[in-house]
Each structure stands twice: as C-alpha cells, then as structure tokens.
Design a protein around this motif. Structure first.
Motif, PDB file in Angstrom:
ATOM      1  N   PHE A 114       0.885  -1.298   0.010  1.00  0.00           N
ATOM      2  CA  PHE A 114       0.045   0.009  -0.067  1.00  0.00           C
ATOM      3  C   PHE A 114       0.882   1.589  -0.181  1.00  0.00           C
ATOM      4  O   PHE A 114       0.533   2.167  -1.090  1.00  0.00           O
ATOM      5  N   PHE A 115       1.575   1.341   0.648  1.00  0.00           N
ATOM      6  CA  PHE A 115       2.769   2.287   0.821  1.00  0.00           C
ATOM      7  C   PHE A 115       3.212   2.452  -0.226  1.00  0.00           C
ATOM      8  O   PHE A 115       3.660   3.848  -0.824  1.00  0.00           O
ATOM      9  N   ALA A 116       3.737   1.398  -1.199  1.00  0.00           N
ATOM     10  CA  ALA A 116       4.753   1.600  -2.575  1.00  0.00           C
ATOM     11  C   ALA A 116       3.868   2.366  -3.312  1.00  0.00           C
ATOM     12  O   ALA A 116       4.024   2.993  -4.119  1.00  0.00           O
ATOM     13  N   ASP A 123       4.783   9.660  -7.881  1.00  0.00           N
ATOM     14  CA  ASP A 123       5.284  10.074  -8.414  1.00  0.00           C
ATOM     15  C   ASP A 123       4.554  10.940  -9.803  1.00  0.00           C
ATOM     16  O   ASP A 123       4.979  11.473 -10.140  1.00  0.00           O
ATOM     17  N   LEU A 124       3.675   9.774  -9.882  1.00  0.00           N
ATOM     18  CA  LEU A 124       2.348  10.041 -10.762  1.00  0.00           C
ATOM     19  C   LEU A 124       1.108  11.283 -10.398  1.00  0.00           C
ATOM     20  O   LEU A 124       0.010  10.000 -10.803  1.00  0.00           O
ATOM     21  N   PRO A 125       1.424  12.119  -9.922  1.00  0.00           N
ATOM     22  CA  PRO A 125      -0.629  12.403  -9.229  1.00  0.00           C
ATOM     23  C   PRO A 125      -1.623  12.515 -10.811  1.00  0.00           C
ATOM     24  O   PRO A 125      -3.681  12.179  -9.297  1.00  0.00           O
ATOM     25  N   THR A 126      -1.885  12.563 -11.098  1.00  0.00           N
ATOM     26  CA  THR A 126      -2.333  12.965 -12.207  1.00  0.00           C
ATOM     27  C   THR A 126      -2.785  11.332 -12.696  1.00  0.00           C
ATOM     28  O   THR A 126      -4.258  10.928 -14.189  1.00  0.00           O
ATOM     29  N   ASP A 127      -1.746  10.960 -13.123  1.00  0.00           N
ATOM     30  CA  ASP A 127      -1.914   8.981 -13.473  1.00  0.00           C
ATOM     31  C   ASP A 127      -3.688   8.223 -13.362  1.00  0.00           C
ATOM     32  O   ASP A 127      -3.278   7.945 -12.225  1.00  0.00           O
ATOM     33  N   LEU A 128      -4.420   8.290 -13.469  1.00  0.00           N
ATOM     34  CA  LEU A 128      -5.654   6.959 -12.557  1.00  0.00           C
ATOM     35  C   LEU A 128      -5.235   6.075 -12.544  1.00  0.00           C
ATOM     36  O   LEU A 128      -5.798   5.424 -11.832  1.00  0.00           O
ATOM     37  N   ALA A 440      -6.661  11.950  -2.562  1.00  0.00           N
ATOM     38  CA  ALA A 440      -6.375  13.685  -2.320  1.00  0.00           C
ATOM     39  C   ALA A 440      -4.452  13.624  -1.948  1.00  0.00           C
ATOM     40  O   ALA A 440      -4.336  13.643  -1.089  1.00  0.00           O
ATOM     41  N   ALA A 441      -3.891  13.559  -2.854  1.00  0.00           N
ATOM     42  CA  ALA A 441      -2.980  13.778  -3.393  1.00  0.00           C
ATOM     43  C   ALA A 441      -2.878  15.299  -3.789  1.00  0.00           C
ATOM     44  O   ALA A 441      -1.390  15.115  -2.746  1.00  0.00           O
ATOM     45  N   ALA A 442      -2.850  16.425  -3.407  1.00  0.00           N
ATOM     46  CA  ALA A 442      -2.818  18.054  -3.213  1.00  0.00           C
ATOM     47  C   ALA A 442      -2.742  17.874  -1.932  1.00  0.00           C
ATOM     48  O   ALA A 442      -4.116  17.564  -0.837  1.00  0.00           O
ATOM     49  N   GLY A 443      -2.141  18.996  -1.490  1.00  0.00           N
ATOM     50  CA  GLY A 443      -2.849  19.650  -0.461  1.00  0.00           C
ATOM     51  C   GLY A 443      -2.828  21.783  -0.400  1.00  0.00           C
ATOM     52  O   GLY A 443      -2.195  21.918  -1.040  1.00  0.00           O
ATOM     53  N   PRO A 444      -3.527  21.375   0.587  1.00  0.00           N
ATOM     54  CA  PRO A 444      -3.356  23.138   0.681  1.00  0.00           C
ATOM     55  C   PRO A 444      -2.048  23.097   1.797  1.00  0.00           C
ATOM     56  O   PRO A 444      -1.618  22.773   2.336  1.00  0.00           O
ATOM     57  N   GLN A 445      -1.536  24.589   1.763  1.00  0.00           N
ATOM     58  CA  GLN A 445      -0.979  25.137   2.834  1.00  0.00           C
ATOM     59  C   GLN A 445      -1.580  26.046   3.785  1.00  0.00           C
ATOM     60  O   GLN A 445      -1.697  27.418   3.352  1.00  0.00           O
ATOM     61  N   ILE A 446      -1.551  25.502   4.841  1.00  0.00           N
ATOM     62  CA  ILE A 446      -1.771  26.389   6.161  1.00  0.00           C
ATOM     63  C   ILE A 446      -1.114  26.526   7.008  1.00  0.00           C
ATOM     64  O   ILE A 446      -0.368  26.330   7.323  1.00  0.00           O
ATOM     65  N   ALA A 545      -0.182  13.544  -0.713  1.00  0.00           N
ATOM     66  CA  ALA A 545       0.750  12.104  -0.980  1.00  0.00           C
ATOM     67  C   ALA A 545       1.189  11.801  -0.686  1.00  0.00           C
ATOM     68  O   ALA A 545       2.446  11.209  -0.158  1.00  0.00           O
ATOM     69  N   VAL A 546       2.994  12.978  -0.521  1.00  0.00           N
ATOM     70  CA  VAL A 546       3.940  12.923  -0.141  1.00  0.00           C
ATOM     71  C   VAL A 546       3.911  12.425   1.400  1.00  0.00           C
ATOM     72  O   VAL A 546       4.287  11.767   1.959  1.00  0.00           O
TER      73      VAL A 546
END
Length: 644
Positions: A114-116, A123-128, A440-446, A545-546
């Motif tokens: 799962f972590f892999a 590495d490829l956040p837009t790859d479905l 949710a691979a993207a993230g806000p900056q708070i 995601a990171v």
C-alpha cells in the motif's frame, strides 16, 4: 495327638499356590496402565500344644495387599496437572506463533504494498491507473486484516470447542467414579481392580484440572476440581458444562451443576488443560484480537485523516478511503453489558485519538449517585471519568470517550460494562472509496505564524471553490483567532482586514469565503493565534501524497512510540516470546512428572526380574510342601503295613 504333617503340607501347597497366582497376575499386568503391584501376605496358623511343646499347624494367606503410596500418587497427580497444562499452553501458543509467522505475514506485506502504491501516486499524481492501483492496494490491506481476524475468530471457536470437549470427558469420569465408589462401598474397599480403575480415572482427571482427593470411611473417594469445585461426593456425581459468555456471548464460561442448581465457576483457576485453555483465551487470544483491531484503527484513521487534509483530483477536500473508525455499528460493538446490570443505560465508544489507544480492555463501573470509574484489566490502573452533560458522554479514557445513548439516569448503582475500544475494527475495516479521482494527492498550505502559542491547530472541514469569495491564487487569507473571546478576523494578502471580528462556537469556524475549518485549542486560558490559508489547487500537486507516504515511518501508535507496522510486529514478537517460554515450561514440567512417575513405579510398578525371582521361590516352596505331603503319605502307608 501327633503333628498333622499332611495338613501342614496342604496349607503350604495352598499358600504357595496363592503366592504364585498373585505373582503370575503381577507379571501378566506388567504393561497394564494403572495397575498396582499386589503382594500376598502370609501368616502362620495357631500353634497346637502337644505334650510340653507347641507345634505349628502350617500357614495361610491372610491378605492380598495392593501396593499403594498415597503421597506418591498425589505427587504424580500434581505433576500430571502441571505437565498437561504446560503442554496445552505450548500447543496453543505454537499454533498462534505459526499463524503469525506464516499466514500473518500477509498483513505487513500488504501494508508495505500500500505504501509503495502511494509513492507511485506521489510520482504521478494525475495518473488514474496509479490511483486505481492505490485503491486496490488499500483493499488488499483491508482484506488481509479481515482474513487475519477470521483466523483469530477460528482460534476462538476452536478453543471454546476444546473447553466443551474437556468438560464432556470430565462428566464421563465423574459418572464412572461415582459408580466405582458405589461398588467399593459394597465390597468393603477390597477390590484391587476397582481401586486401580479409580486411581486411573483420577489420574486422567488430573490432566484436565487440578484434583483434590478426599478418602471416605466407606471406601469411596470424593473428588474436587481446583480445590473448590466438588465433582464427586460418594456415589453422587456432579456435572460441569459450558454456557454463553458474559458480557461477550462467544467467550463461553464454565458451569457446575447438581440437580436444578447451576453455578458459574472460573475455569482459569482450575489448572491443567482446562485452566490453560481459559488462560490462553483470556490472556493471549483476546489481547491479540485487541492489538489487531488497534492496527486496523490506526490504518483507517491515519489515511482518512490525511485524506481530510488534502484535495482530490477535482479540487475538493478528500473523503475517507477506509471505513470511518466511529461507524455506529462498530462503536456499539465496543461495549459489553453484564447480565447482572439492573439499569437501562446503552453505551457506545467513540475513538478520539488512535495514538492513545493501548490495546487494553477496560471495566467501566458506576457507583451512585455520580461516580464513573474505568479500570484497565491489563494493568489494574483505575481512572475516574468525567460526565460531559453537553454531549452526554463520559470522557477521560485512553484515546476514547463513551457516548451514552440514553439518559444518565439509566445507570443503576453497581452497573458494570466491559469496554474494548478496538473490538471489531479488523473485521469491520474496508475500503469505501470507489473513484480513484477521490485520492487527495494535492494539499493546501496552512501556515501558522512563528509567534503562535503552539497550543492551537486548525483543520479544513469543507471547501466550496464556486463561492465568489473563495480565495484564488495570490489571494490568500489570514485568520486571527481569539480563543479568549471566541472570535476571528480575516485579512487579505496585503494585510487589510476583510471581515470581522466574527463570533464562532468552538471548535467549528464557518466562513463566508467558501471554506470552513475547526480549531483545536489545548490552552487553558485562551490565546490569540494567526493562520494563513493558501487553498490554491493544481492537478500535478503531490504534496499530500508525499505526506501520506511518510506515514510508513511515522510513530503514530501507542502514544507516539510505535509505527503502524510496529504494532503488528510487536504482537508477533510477544507471541514468539510466549511460545518459547511455554516450550521451556513443558521441558521442566515433564522432568518433574517423570520424577514423580518413577517414584510411583518404584513402589507400585511391576519389576519383572523381581517377580521372576519370586515365582521361582514360590515354586520351590510349592514343591517342598508337595514333598512333605508325599513323605507323610509314605509314613502313613508304612504305619498301616506294620499293623496288618
């Protein structure tokens, strides 16, 4: 009157014949389990006075004695109980060790997979395809926990079945002992075969439980299990059985009954196989279940929490990947209500902080008028709970709160409940997300101001990018939050005030800018802290995601001391350690048993060399007595011939 040589010889022949019969019986039963060596005791017949002298009249077998040492037999029973218990403990622990070493390896393997897959999405956040693969790996992780829980459930069923089988055999022995007691009363406690059968049954009984034997004047023996449970009293046999568990029905309890009266007894205190089966279930199997549930909660909570901090591929706040850890069905299953409760309170347990869970079970007790105490069944520590009237719940547990789904008046004095915060988690975990775009691979900056107190934190709870006031790129908003007055004020990127001060009800802050958030305030007197929200979104953003991938090394569990995988590995190591200790215990107890067995055999067992020597001796005695008879006959014939 003359010495009666013929009669003396006859008694000698009969006595020697009896001696050879007893010796032959010993030899024939040398390999009979439970047989005790027998000895024929000879006595001399009363002397007869002839003239001024007394002459013997021969011999007779006064008794056939069974060689039996009560102290040695008791030591053998004690050794048998300890050895049987140790072997049972080792067998069950070895099964558990094999389960965790072989089948159980799938849990950390699937978690690593799962972590892999998360790294691949980073590495490829837009790859479905990568996103779909991550959901598949999440499902495999949940399935491995489900399957492991299923194996542990099978161990529970197997252990309960073994308890039932042992109880059935104890009942058979109880009935047989009662019948033997009755027969011994009739025979005056003289039948060696019955006594051997009785001792063999009692020795077998000592495999299943500690046994105390009470000799009776009428020849029978009363038998107690564990020093407190009467099983056989004379010719009366009691029965043991099983009944559903309290408060958890699948954890059977042991009962003893006679007539219409039935009592529940503590099986773990009986010793032997029965005691160890109960101890294994209560002290090993149930805690292992709790620790597996703790891992399942940790996995679900960690990734659901990370989802809530990021944006999916549509720019929306991430939703749960796994089943909500406070799913109502799961929350209700964490509470067991004892049968003896007289109140009507209905409870469920909500997990507030997974990192504080310990894997323990707890006993909740209520004492009128308003005392709630929580006892850790593993450590014995007791903590007082606080009743929160606003939310109708009890707070103060180790990472959990107890929701009261009834009025507090539903509690009655003395009511008790068993709380298992992790119960059902491994069986109930599943993947609820179906659309790979939802990751949710993207993230806000708070960003917290460096001058903040450090006693507050914020978390987005909703977002609406269609709101005309939503802050777009380069239009970040900064919020100054006053937890003294419970108000906030918003500022734009230039530092100009754009709203407020506006009142809010903690912890939720609803804004007119298209997003809401919660504030977590640990300060006691209130503070004024500032946070800047950058809610811009880009499909290629992989920041969240990171952060998810970093959870592999994050110490999220047991108060921040253990990683997710570490929870499972800790259980595995503990089982291995217990199995090794059980193996050592078997060896030492076998040595003690063998020593007691050798002592019994040295006194009561058949020594073929000794019996062969006795047989020759008694044969010679028989031949010598027969020779006396022939000599007496010759003398009598000579006397008759002389007077013809």
């Amino acid at each position: 009157m003359a010495v009666d040589l013929l009669n003396i010889a006859r008694t000698g022949v009969l006595a020697a014949q009896s001696q050879m019969g007893v010796t032959s019986n010993n030899i024939a039963n040398a390999n009979t389990v439970g047989y005790h060596r027998q000895v024929a005791e000879q006595s001399t017949l009363e002397s007869q006075k002839i003239g001024n002298s007394f002459y013997g009249q021969g011999t007779y077998v006064s008794d056939v004695k069974r060689i039996y040492n009560d102290f040695a037999a008791r030591e053998l029973r004690i050794g048998q109980t300890a050895m049987s218990g140790a072997e049972t403990r080792y067998t069950k622990m070895n099964e558990m060790d094999q389960l965790y070493s072989q089948i159980g390896s799938m849990v950390p393997d699937r978690l690593n997979d799962f972590f892999a897959s998360i790294n691949s999405v980073a590495d490829l956040p837009t790859d479905l395809a990568m996103r779909d693969s991550m959901l598949g790996a999440a499902q495999q992780t949940a399935t491995s926990l489900n399957q492991m829980q299923s194996h542990l459930d099978s161990q529970m069923k197997q252990t309960n079945s073994q308890i039932g089988a042992v109880a059935d055999r104890i009942n058979e022995i109880s009935n047989e002992l009662a019948n033997i007691n009755l027969e011994l009363m009739k025979s005056g406690n003289q039948d060696s075969q019955l006594l051997d059968q009785q001792d063999a049954l009692i020795l077998e009984l000592s495999e299943y439980s500690e046994v105390n034997v009470i000799p009776l004047d009428n020849g029978g023996k009363s038998v107690m299990l564990g020093g407190s449970v009467m099983l056989v009293s004379g010719e009366v046999a009691m029965q043991v059985g099983t009944t559903t568990g309290d408060p958890y029905p699948n954890e059977v309890r042991l009962t003893t009954s006679t007539g219409n009266q039935t009592l529940v007894i503590d099986g773990s205190k009986l010793g032997g196989q029965l005691g160890e089966l109960f101890k294994f279930r209560d002290e090993t199997l149930i805690p292992v279940n709790q620790e597996l549930g703790q891992l399942a909660l940790g996995v679900a909570d960690a990734f659901n929490e990370m989802q809530s901090k990021g944006f999916d591929l549509n720019g929306e706040l991430g939703q749960n990947i796994f089943t909500d850890i406070n799913d109502p069905t799961m929350a209700a299953g964490r509470v067991g209500e004892y049968e003896g409760n007289t109140g009507t309170a209905k409870l469920r347990v909500n997990i507030d902080d997974v990192s504080q869970l310990t894997g323990s079970s707890y006993e909740l007790s209520y004492t009128a008028p308003s005392t709630y105490e929580l006892k850790d069944t593993k450590t014995g520590d007791i903590q007082a709970l606080t009743y929160d009237a606003v939310n109708n719940q009890l707070t103060g547990g180790d990472g959990f709160s107890i929701q009261i789904d009834s009025v507090p008046a539903g509690f009655a004095d003395g009511d008790t409940f068993e709380i298992r915060p992790n119960a059902g988690a491994a069986a109930g975990i599943g993947v609820v997300m179906t659309d790979p775009k939802g990751i949710a691979a993207a993230g806000p900056q708070i960003t917290a101001e460096p001058t903040n107190s450090g006693e507050t934190s914020v978390k987005l709870t909703s977002i609406d990018r269609t709101n005309p006031n939503f802050p777009i790129t380069d239009s970040e908003l900064t919020f100054q939050i006053d937890t003294v007055t419970n108000t906030y004020q918003a500022f734009d990127s230039t530092g100009a005030a754009v709203g407020g001060p506006t009142a809010f009800t903690p912890p939720q802050i609803s804004t007119p800018y298209g997003f809401d958030f919660e504030i977590d305030d640990s300060s006691t007197g209130g503070v004024i802290d500032t946070y800047t929200f950058d809610l811009s979104f880009a499909e290629g953003d992989n920041s969240n995601a990171v952060e998810m991938a970093k959870l592999v090394d994050a110490k999220l569990m047991n108060g921040g001391s253990t990683t997710l995988a570490g929870v499972f590995e800790g259980t595995k190591l503990d089982i291995g350690s217990q199995t090794k200790a059980a193996s050592v215990s078997v060896a030492s107890n076998e040595a003690v048993y063998q020593q007691a067995y050798n002592r019994v055999q040295s006194e009561s067992g058949v020594n073929l060399d000794e019996e062969a020597a006795n047989l020759m001796r008694f044969q010679q005695s028989y031949q010598a007595s027969a020779r006396i008879m022939s000599t007496a006959q010759e003398m009598f014939n000579s006397l008759l011939s002389s007077v013809r």
